[in-house]
Design a protein around this motif. Sequence first.
Motif, PDB file in Angstrom:
ATOM      1  N   SER A   1       0.205  -1.302   0.202  1.00 56.68           N
ATOM      2  CA  SER A   1      -0.310  -0.277  -0.048  1.00 56.68           C
ATOM      3  C   SER A   1       0.601   1.015  -0.276  1.00 56.68           C
ATOM      4  CB  SER A   1      -1.005   0.078   1.119  1.00 56.68           C
ATOM      5  OG  SER A   1      -0.582  -0.236   2.343  1.00 56.68           O
ATOM      6  N   ASP A   2       2.381   1.370   0.571  1.00 54.24           N
ATOM      7  CA  ASP A   2       2.400   2.459   0.532  1.00 54.24           C
ATOM      8  C   ASP A   2       3.796   2.777  -1.002  1.00 54.24           C
ATOM      9  OD1 ASP A   2       2.431   3.553   2.976  1.00 54.24           O
ATOM     10  OD2 ASP A   2       4.126   2.706   4.311  1.00 54.24           O
ATOM     11  N   ALA A   3       3.949   1.626  -1.453  1.00 50.58           N
ATOM     12  CA  ALA A   3       4.211   1.922  -2.969  1.00 50.58           C
ATOM     13  C   ALA A   3       3.406   2.194  -3.905  1.00 50.58           C
ATOM     14  CB  ALA A   3       5.206  -0.220  -3.206  1.00 50.58           C
ATOM     15  N   ASP A   4       1.773   1.733  -3.593  1.00 47.07           N
ATOM     16  CA  ASP A   4       1.192   2.185  -4.495  1.00 47.07           C
ATOM     17  C   ASP A   4       1.018   4.196  -4.256  1.00 47.07           C
ATOM     18  OD1 ASP A   4       0.872  -0.439  -5.510  1.00 47.07           O
ATOM     19  OD2 ASP A   4      -1.654  -0.683  -4.885  1.00 47.07           O
ATOM     20  N   GLN A   5       1.435   4.157  -2.896  1.00 46.95           N
ATOM     21  CA  GLN A   5       1.071   5.935  -2.329  1.00 46.95           C
ATOM     22  C   GLN A   5       2.104   6.464  -3.368  1.00 46.95           C
ATOM     23  OE1 GLN A   5      -1.487   7.217  -1.302  1.00 46.95           O
ATOM     24  NE2 GLN A   5      -0.332   8.687  -0.209  1.00 46.95           N
ATOM     25  N   ALA A   6       3.226   5.609  -3.440  1.00 48.97           N
ATOM     26  CA  ALA A   6       4.253   6.930  -4.078  1.00 48.97           C
ATOM     27  C   ALA A   6       3.450   6.768  -5.480  1.00 48.97           C
ATOM     28  CB  ALA A   6       5.567   5.852  -3.857  1.00 48.97           C
ATOM     29  N   HIS A   7       3.977   5.488  -6.203  1.00 43.57           N
ATOM     30  CA  HIS A   7       3.593   5.657  -7.660  1.00 43.57           C
ATOM     31  C   HIS A   7       2.483   7.094  -7.664  1.00 43.57           C
ATOM     32  CE1 HIS A   7       5.818   2.073  -8.936  1.00 43.57           C
ATOM     33  NE2 HIS A   7       5.991   1.697  -7.673  1.00 43.57           N
ATOM     34  N   GLN A   8       0.911   6.513  -7.178  1.00 42.83           N
ATOM     35  CA  GLN A   8       0.021   7.608  -6.965  1.00 42.83           C
ATOM     36  C   GLN A   8       0.557   9.088  -6.783  1.00 42.83           C
ATOM     37  OE1 GLN A   8      -2.601   6.284  -4.626  1.00 42.83           O
ATOM     38  NE2 GLN A   8      -3.513   4.441  -5.752  1.00 42.83           N
TER      39      GLN A   8
END
Length: 304
Positions: free
Chosen positions: A81-88
């Motif tokens: 979820s943190d990786a997704d946040q960074a991508h977004q």
Amino acid sequence: MKLIAIAALALLANATQAQIGQIDLSPAQAGRIHAERDPAAIRALPKDLKLVKPGTLTVAITAAVPPASTYATDAKTIVGSDADQAHQLAEALGLQLDLVSVAWPDWPLGLASGKYDAVISNVGVTEERKLKFDFSTYRLGLHGFFVRKDSPIQSIKEPKDIAGLRIITSSGTIQERILLEWNKLNVAAGRKPAELLYFDDIVAAKLALESGRADAHFNPYGPLAYLAAKEGKTRAVGTVNAGWPLKADVAVATRKGSGLAAALTVATNTLIHNGKYAQTLARWGISEEAVSQAETNPPGLPKF
């Protein structure tokens, strides 16, 4: 728009348990929710912003514990979820993303020295950290009580609920502080204190709970929820904010005065309002940790 976001969170939370057992740990991440360029967030970027690499958002992350961050099946791609946040956030700002794996204790020095533009790694907002860094909140800092699936315990939400129980936690942590404070309140009220059992290894803690040597496990919510849904042997019976009796949220950390935090807050709020934020949290089984609104440098956990 806020009502739409809240409704989406409610609907997606119901699907959490079913989805988490099928979480995608492939390096391709075909199901990742992508963000569109956010003109308002881009306008909020300072004109003199200096990034580590021009045109790229360099973000430090610790690939340690799912569902927030872990390695994919190729053992090198960071997902969660943190990786997704960074991508977004990078997509919203019209930037490329360079996700850098770091050991968690190393992020403050690396960020302060200019090695990264931001840190997205389950970092809680504290008043002490705010002296050196800026923060943009994106998730509640929740700790959860989990019991065996067949446990008679149905709810743990306040001090009286832990009286006399054997509770697993981690030494020297925020969650230990909460339990010790609850024990003081119970003793003052004439109730039996809880017995705290200390485990640093989540596997050993899991076995102790499942074997009946402990009544409950109290630690950060996300990893325990992930384990419960994946294995089906435990269940959540309550959550407590990490800042109890106050509130402490999880945030993106940036260098003090860089001006990046304000733009990240705008981008996160756009994701909240259009429902993509809710979809992402549900994808990783942590809908309960959703914030209703991102904030820049809100009150943080005081120094106890």
